[in-house]
Design a protein around this motif. Structure first.
Motif, mmCIF file in Angstrom:
data_model
loop_
_atom_site.group_PDB
_atom_site.id
_atom_site.type_symbol
_atom_site.label_atom_id
_atom_site.label_comp_id
_atom_site.label_asym_id
_atom_site.label_seq_id
_atom_site.Cartn_x
_atom_site.Cartn_y
_atom_site.Cartn_z
ATOM 1 N N ASP A 24 39.220 -25.082 20.070
ATOM 2 C CA ASP A 24 38.048 -24.890 21.556
ATOM 3 C C ASP A 24 36.681 -25.109 21.114
ATOM 4 O OD1 ASP A 24 40.908 -23.768 22.343
ATOM 5 O OD2 ASP A 24 40.804 -22.070 20.959
ATOM 6 N N PRO A 25 35.932 -24.317 22.419
ATOM 7 C CA PRO A 25 34.468 -24.499 21.809
ATOM 8 C C PRO A 25 34.106 -24.216 20.137
ATOM 9 C CG PRO A 25 35.051 -23.329 23.914
ATOM 10 C CD PRO A 25 36.247 -23.579 23.373
ATOM 11 N N ALA A 26 34.507 -23.210 19.879
ATOM 12 C CA ALA A 26 33.609 -22.991 18.667
ATOM 13 C C ALA A 26 34.771 -21.426 17.459
ATOM 14 C CB ALA A 26 32.143 -22.119 19.145
ATOM 15 N N LEU A 27 35.793 -21.738 18.110
ATOM 16 C CA LEU A 27 36.334 -21.206 16.898
ATOM 17 C C LEU A 27 36.851 -21.820 15.318
ATOM 18 C CD1 LEU A 27 38.298 -18.358 16.513
ATOM 19 C CD2 LEU A 27 39.953 -19.711 17.547
ATOM 20 N N LEU A 28 36.394 -20.741 14.692
ATOM 21 C CA LEU A 28 36.416 -21.786 13.387
ATOM 22 C C LEU A 28 37.543 -21.245 12.789
ATOM 23 C CD1 LEU A 28 33.375 -22.262 13.935
ATOM 24 C CD2 LEU A 28 32.532 -21.430 11.135
ATOM 25 N N THR A 29 38.312 -21.930 12.184
ATOM 26 C CA THR A 29 39.718 -21.635 11.356
ATOM 27 C C THR A 29 39.330 -22.469 9.733
ATOM 28 O OG1 THR A 29 42.479 -21.707 11.785
ATOM 29 C CG2 THR A 29 41.230 -23.930 12.956
ATOM 30 N N ALA A 30 40.426 -22.171 9.043
ATOM 31 C CA ALA A 30 41.548 -23.035 7.658
ATOM 32 C C ALA A 30 42.149 -23.410 7.935
ATOM 33 C CB ALA A 30 40.268 -21.219 6.015
ATOM 34 N N LYS A 31 42.473 -22.803 8.549
ATOM 35 C CA LYS A 31 44.513 -23.586 8.314
ATOM 36 C C LYS A 31 44.294 -24.819 8.791
ATOM 37 C CE LYS A 31 45.875 -19.375 11.079
ATOM 38 N NZ LYS A 31 46.517 -18.505 12.882
ATOM 39 N N LEU A 45 32.435 -19.536 2.753
ATOM 40 C CA LEU A 45 31.119 -19.971 4.530
ATOM 41 C C LEU A 45 30.108 -20.110 3.993
ATOM 42 C CD1 LEU A 45 31.660 -21.320 7.331
ATOM 43 C CD2 LEU A 45 31.686 -18.938 8.434
ATOM 44 N N GLU A 46 28.800 -21.006 4.094
ATOM 45 C CA GLU A 46 27.785 -21.029 3.203
ATOM 46 C C GLU A 46 26.649 -21.390 5.199
ATOM 47 O OE1 GLU A 46 27.193 -22.370 -0.667
ATOM 48 O OE2 GLU A 46 27.498 -23.980 0.678
ATOM 49 N N MET A 47 25.761 -21.250 5.315
ATOM 50 C CA MET A 47 24.692 -21.569 6.447
ATOM 51 C C MET A 47 23.420 -21.804 5.390
ATOM 52 S SD MET A 47 22.954 -19.273 8.532
ATOM 53 C CE MET A 47 21.485 -19.044 7.883
ATOM 54 N N VAL A 48 22.773 -22.855 5.976
ATOM 55 C CA VAL A 48 21.787 -23.734 5.313
ATOM 56 C C VAL A 48 21.085 -23.948 6.919
ATOM 57 C CG1 VAL A 48 21.356 -26.269 4.635
ATOM 58 C CG2 VAL A 48 23.202 -25.409 4.409
ATOM 59 N N SER A 49 19.882 -24.059 6.109
ATOM 60 C CA SER A 49 18.684 -23.106 7.505
ATOM 61 C C SER A 49 17.225 -24.135 7.577
ATOM 62 C CB SER A 49 18.151 -22.109 7.597
ATOM 63 O OG SER A 49 17.103 -21.850 6.199
ATOM 64 N N GLY A 50 17.108 -24.229 8.410
ATOM 65 C CA GLY A 50 15.676 -24.935 8.627
ATOM 66 C C GLY A 50 15.088 -24.949 7.359
ATOM 67 N N PRO A 51 13.549 -26.012 6.921
ATOM 68 C CA PRO A 51 12.618 -25.078 6.148
ATOM 69 C C PRO A 51 11.314 -24.166 6.854
ATOM 70 C CG PRO A 51 12.135 -27.148 7.470
ATOM 71 C CD PRO A 51 13.579 -27.247 7.994
ATOM 72 N N GLN A 52 11.622 -23.195 8.125
ATOM 73 C CA GLN A 52 10.978 -22.823 8.715
ATOM 74 C C GLN A 52 10.092 -21.401 7.839
ATOM 75 O OE1 GLN A 52 13.732 -23.121 10.306
ATOM 76 N NE2 GLN A 52 12.878 -24.751 12.691
ATOM 77 N N GLN A 53 8.833 -21.607 7.576
ATOM 78 C CA GLN A 53 8.271 -20.628 6.507
ATOM 79 C C GLN A 53 8.020 -19.798 7.356
ATOM 80 O OE1 GLN A 53 7.049 -21.410 4.007
ATOM 81 N NE2 GLN A 53 7.976 -23.772 4.452
ATOM 82 N N GLY A 54 8.910 -18.474 6.978
ATOM 83 C CA GLY A 54 8.657 -17.644 6.954
ATOM 84 C C GLY A 54 10.010 -16.468 8.282
ATOM 85 N N ALA A 55 10.995 -17.511 8.223
ATOM 86 C CA ALA A 55 12.169 -17.110 9.327
ATOM 87 C C ALA A 55 12.747 -16.060 8.165
ATOM 88 C CB ALA A 55 13.075 -18.590 9.538
ATOM 89 N N VAL A 56 13.395 -15.281 9.359
ATOM 90 C CA VAL A 56 13.927 -14.082 8.535
ATOM 91 C C VAL A 56 15.359 -14.302 9.222
ATOM 92 C CG1 VAL A 56 14.696 -11.691 8.581
ATOM 93 C CG2 VAL A 56 12.672 -12.673 7.211
ATOM 94 N N ARG A 106 28.402 -24.502 6.638
ATOM 95 C CA ARG A 106 29.747 -25.298 5.709
ATOM 96 C C ARG A 106 30.250 -24.902 5.238
ATOM 97 N NH1 ARG A 106 25.598 -27.912 1.503
ATOM 98 N NH2 ARG A 106 25.116 -25.861 0.840
ATOM 99 N N GLY A 107 31.422 -25.691 5.400
ATOM 100 C CA GLY A 107 32.618 -25.024 4.299
ATOM 101 C C GLY A 107 33.387 -26.374 4.907
ATOM 102 N N ASP A 108 35.106 -24.943 4.329
ATOM 103 C CA ASP A 108 36.074 -26.065 4.457
ATOM 104 C C ASP A 108 37.351 -25.475 5.762
ATOM 105 O OD1 ASP A 108 38.116 -27.529 4.617
ATOM 106 O OD2 ASP A 108 38.928 -26.929 2.167
ATOM 107 N N PHE A 109 36.865 -26.206 6.690
ATOM 108 C CA PHE A 109 36.792 -25.810 7.946
ATOM 109 C C PHE A 109 37.545 -26.713 9.314
ATOM 110 C CE2 PHE A 109 32.453 -24.659 8.220
ATOM 111 C CZ PHE A 109 32.126 -24.542 9.336
#
Length: 211
Positions: A98-105, A22-33, A91-94
């Motif tokens: 339900d409302p927000a349950l990620l699965t690779a099945k 699984l990957e996360m892509v974030s916005g370009p906000q400067q200094g975001a942690v 981002r990923g192959d999932f």
């Protein structure tokens, strides 16, 4: 939204029924942690998603089975703005159940707009597959119900792409007598991410046998 120059903390929750790449892509906000489950995230690469250089974070080994919490800490720009809070996409192959349950099945999703299946802000590709039987010397046409770009494969071979109406395609040359595999790759745009319930995905398909 906060005031210009103010420090803001944003919290985003998601759940997964197992661990998978699984990957996360974030916005370009400067200094975001960013933190995931209390662990500081480090940029693994950059990618053009909705900005020329979106930070990408590898979440494998950090995301867990069950509830996950993303936390972002950043400072708003020093000028008046209403929508510059940190945002991110997974981002990923999932798949999503339900409302927000990620699965690779595999399997289990019906044909419907992605927005109706839990993929509220999903952008990218969705692949639908189904088997069908065809008699000898049959002329086969496919009609898709979608508003996105779609590429169709029969038995692993591309039958072409549809970008706008009419979403009708001739499959005859790729269909063999007996069992066949139909795959439809639908590509949505960033409009779903920006506008939330802008309908996207495959709403239905029909195969026609002509004499």
């Amino acid at each position: 939204a906060g005031k210009p120059g103010e420090t803001v903390v944003c919290i985003y929750d998601f759940a997964a029924d197992s661990t998978f790449p699984l990957e996360m892509v974030s916005g370009p906000q400067q200094g975001a942690v960013w933190y995931l489950n209390g662990e500081l995230l480090y940029t693994s690469s950059v990618d053009r998603v909705w900005h020329y250089a979106n930070p990408v974070y590898d979440l494998e080994g950090i995301a867990i089975s069950g509830k996950n919490r993303l936390v972002s800490i950043s400072s708003l720009p020093g000028y008046a703005i209403s929508d510059d809070l940190p945002c991110a996409l997974l981002r990923g192959d999932f798949r999503v159940y339900d409302p927000a349950l990620l699965t690779a099945k595999e399997g289990g999703n019906r044909i419907a707009c992605w927005n109706e299946m839990g993929y509220y802000f999903y952008t990218g590709d969705g692949i639908y597959s189904v088997g069908f039987d065809a008699p000898e010397n049959a002329r086969i046409l496919l009609e898709l119900d979608t508003t996105d770009a779609a590429e169709v494969f029969v038995n692993g071979v591309s039958a072409g792409r549809c970008l706008w109406d009419p979403y009708v395609m001739e499959l005859t040359d790729l269909v063999k007598p007996g069992g066949n595999l139909l795959e439809v790759r639908v590509t949505g745009t960033l409009s779903t991410f920006v506008y939330d319930f802008d309908p996207s995905g495959l709403k239905g398909l029909r195969l026609y046998q002509l004499k």
